[in-house]
Design an enzyme around this catalytic site. Structure first.
Site, PDB file in Angstrom:
ATOM      1  N   TYR A  55      11.630 -14.697  13.110  1.00 57.73           N
ATOM      2  CA  TYR A  55      12.328 -13.946  12.062  1.00 57.73           C
ATOM      3  C   TYR A  55      12.163 -14.663  10.722  1.00 57.73           C
ATOM      4  CZ  TYR A  55      14.799  -9.911  13.810  1.00 57.73           C
ATOM      5  OH  TYR A  55      15.083  -8.660  14.259  1.00 57.73           O
ATOM      6  N   GLU A  57      13.387 -13.221   7.416  1.00 57.96           N
ATOM      7  CA  GLU A  57      13.963 -12.403   6.329  1.00 57.96           C
ATOM      8  C   GLU A  57      14.002 -13.215   5.038  1.00 57.96           C
ATOM      9  OE1 GLU A  57      17.613 -10.849   7.809  1.00 57.96           O
ATOM     10  OE2 GLU A  57      16.577  -9.499   9.197  1.00 57.96           O
ATOM     11  N   ASP A 201      -1.751   5.440  -4.455  1.00 60.18           N
ATOM     12  CA  ASP A 201      -1.702   5.122  -3.027  1.00 60.18           C
ATOM     13  C   ASP A 201      -3.155   5.028  -2.572  1.00 60.18           C
ATOM     14  OD1 ASP A 201      -1.635   5.032  -0.315  1.00 60.18           O
ATOM     15  OD2 ASP A 201      -0.179   6.649  -0.047  1.00 60.18           O
ATOM     16  N   THR A 228      -2.351   0.712   2.782  1.00 61.20           N
ATOM     17  CA  THR A 228      -2.178   0.220   4.141  1.00 61.20           C
ATOM     18  C   THR A 228      -3.266  -0.807   4.386  1.00 61.20           C
ATOM     19  OG1 THR A 228      -3.408   2.152   4.902  1.00 61.20           O
ATOM     20  CG2 THR A 228      -1.022   2.213   5.172  1.00 61.20           C
ATOM     21  N   LYS A 231      -6.799   0.487   7.517  1.00 59.78           N
ATOM     22  CA  LYS A 231      -7.809   1.535   7.439  1.00 59.78           C
ATOM     23  C   LYS A 231      -9.133   0.900   7.010  1.00 59.78           C
ATOM     24  CE  LYS A 231      -4.569   5.359   6.599  1.00 59.78           C
ATOM     25  NZ  LYS A 231      -3.266   4.870   6.129  1.00 59.78           N
ATOM     26  N   ARG A 237      -2.040  -3.309  11.393  1.00 60.54           N
ATOM     27  CA  ARG A 237      -1.275  -2.170  10.878  1.00 60.54           C
ATOM     28  C   ARG A 237      -0.160  -2.700   9.976  1.00 60.54           C
ATOM     29  NH1 ARG A 237      -3.438   1.820  13.843  1.00 60.54           N
ATOM     30  NH2 ARG A 237      -2.340   3.419  12.703  1.00 60.54           N
TER      31      ARG A 237
HETATM   32  N1  DSN Z   1      -2.170   8.957   9.073  1.00 57.28           N
HETATM   33  C1  DSN Z   1      -2.996   8.549   7.985  1.00 57.28           C
HETATM   34  C2  DSN Z   1      -4.252   9.322   7.909  1.00 57.28           C
HETATM   35  O1  DSN Z   1      -4.771   9.626   8.969  1.00 57.28           O
HETATM   36  O2  DSN Z   1      -4.746   9.623   6.839  1.00 57.28           O
HETATM   37  C3  DSN Z   1      -2.275   8.534   6.716  1.00 57.28           C
HETATM   38  O3  DSN Z   1      -1.134   7.813   6.874  1.00 57.28           O
END
Ligand code: DSN
Length: 419
Positions: A55, A57, A201, A228, A231, A237
């Site tokens: 943890y 925090e 984003d 994110t 990707k 993740r």
């Molecule tokens: N779920 C993602 C996508 O497939 O684009 C976006 O969060």
């Protein structure tokens, strides 16, 4: 010595079998969902590490629990590397996901009821960009800009008109299903004109920005960029919020204690090592190749007369209107390709007359296939297989034969982290 996997096999054969099944699926099939990827072996090591036990925090040097010598080291590394890679003044690497990351920005920088101008879901925006079914869509007043019906690109005259009409507190660029690059200068100029915070984003293309293959919104003066980490960046993740210094305190307070408790330090360690990878030449070459492959794949579809939303791609993804091109909806198309071990996802298209679970198209992207080493000539093969499957929805023998070809083809391309 018994390995962790051997413990799992002995103690929970059901979970172990599913894990092996998924490994096999990833090895034998071609992954073309644009938001998916194969992470690095180093990241798999951090995710399954003892950092998951801790943890933490708070933030480095200001924690609410003892024993933070090493967690402070990795979070500081992750933040510093993020600032270097994205050329920004501040980084928060704690968001547990893309949704939490975007929510933390809205909640930290705006007041409930404030207006945000963002891209409409069916035109390529994300759920967290204010879709009415999302909680953020209920807390904030989202107004939505759309794409031009003629060429499918964002219509900046209309964005400006909407901004002058709604006077948003924030203008949000970024997408989850839009195959073109963004005109950041136009967004920033409109945001400045109406006194709005500018946010991108970059979840889908964060890795392509990190690798220098796509433009960096900070170079155009954006205030906040979220991405994110799993990707195109190929990390664990999670999410990151990158911003100008003037927003740093509000962002950090919004993530913790505003929205989250303890960060997942195993993922933060994974982000740190991902960002080291992102600085290497190999990653830069990868990012460039993702775009070359997407162009080659799109050309393969266009040559076969398939109809692509916007007519092509500038990034890592494309959307095929399967209703127009093949007379089948996106669900049928996704299922047919699944049967041939090619994974895509059904996708709504701009102003789709069909419902989200039976939309008019499929979305296809090249980040994962590129991570396995596939190149332009391989994309030509993929376009051919996909075209045959979608043109012959009733021909089981043809689909089975393509599945055989796909699985044999995949053996040439090791899966990062598995081999
Ligand atoms: N779920 C993602 C996508 O497939 O684009 C976006 O969060």
């Amino acid at each position: 010595m018994t390995t962790n996997l051997e413990y799992l096999e002995q103690n929970d054969p059901a979970v172990f079998a599913a894990l092996r099944g998924e490994e096999n699926r990833q090895r034998m099939g071609i992954e073309l969902i644009p938001s998916e990827n194969y992470t690095f072996p180093e990241v798999l090591a951090t995710l399954g590490s003892v950092f998951t036990n801790k943890y933490s925090e708070g933030y480095p040097g200001r924690r609410y629990y003892g024993g933070q010598e090493f967690t402070d080291q990795i979070e500081t590394l992750a933040r510093d590397r993020a600032k270097e890679v994205f050329r920004c003044e501040h980084a928060n690497v704690q968001p547990l996901s893309g949704s939490a990351m975007n929510q933390a920005v809205y909640l930290g920088l705006l007041e409930p009821g404030d207006t945000i101008l963002a891209m409409d879901l069916s035109h390529g925006g994300h759920l967290t960009h204010g879709a009415p079914v999302s909680h953020m869509g209920k807390i904030f007043n989202f107004e939505r800009y759309v794409t031009n019906p003629v060429d499918g690109s964002i219509d900046f005259d209309k964005v400006r008109e909407d901004a002058l009409k709604y006077r948003p507190k924030m203008i949000l660029a970024g997408y989850t299903s839009y195959p073109r690059d963004l005109d950041y200068a136009a967004f920033v100029s409109i945001a400045e004109e109406v006194g709005a915070i500018s946010m991108t984003d970059a979840s889908h293309f964060g890795g392509l920005v990190a690798g220098g293959a796509m433009k960096n919104p900070f170079d155009f003066g954006f205030d906040v960029v979220t991405t994110t980490t799993h990707k195109s960046l190929r990390g664990p993740r999670g999410g990151m919020i990158l911003c100008k210094k003037e927003f740093a305190k509000k962002i950090d307070k919004s993530v913790f204690p505003g929205l989250q408790g303890g960060p997942h330090m195993n993922a933060v360690a994974g982000i740190a090592t991902t960002l080291l990878n992102a600085q290497g030449q190999e990653f830069k070459d990868y990012a460039r190749q993702v775009l070359l492959n997407a162009k080659a794949l799109a050309a393969g579809f266009i040559e076969r007369q398939a109809s692509l939303v916007t007519g092509g791609t500038d990034n890592h993804m494309m959307v095929i209107d399967t209703s127009i091109s093949y007379g089948i909806d996106g669900r049928v198309a996704e299922e047919l390709l699944d049967q041939a071990s090619i994974t895509t996802n059904k996708q709504i298209i701009p102003d789709d007359p069909n419902p989200p679970l039976r939309p008019s198209g499929i979305r296809i992207g090249t980040p994962a296939a590129t991570a396995r080493g596939m190149r332009e000539a391989d994309m030509e093969k993929l376009a051919g297989w996909i075209h045959i499957c979608l043109s012959n929805p009733e021909d089981e023998a043809k689909i089975t034969s393509i599945k055989g070809e796909v699985e044999e083809f995949c053996q040439q391309f090791p899966v990062p982290g598995l081999e």
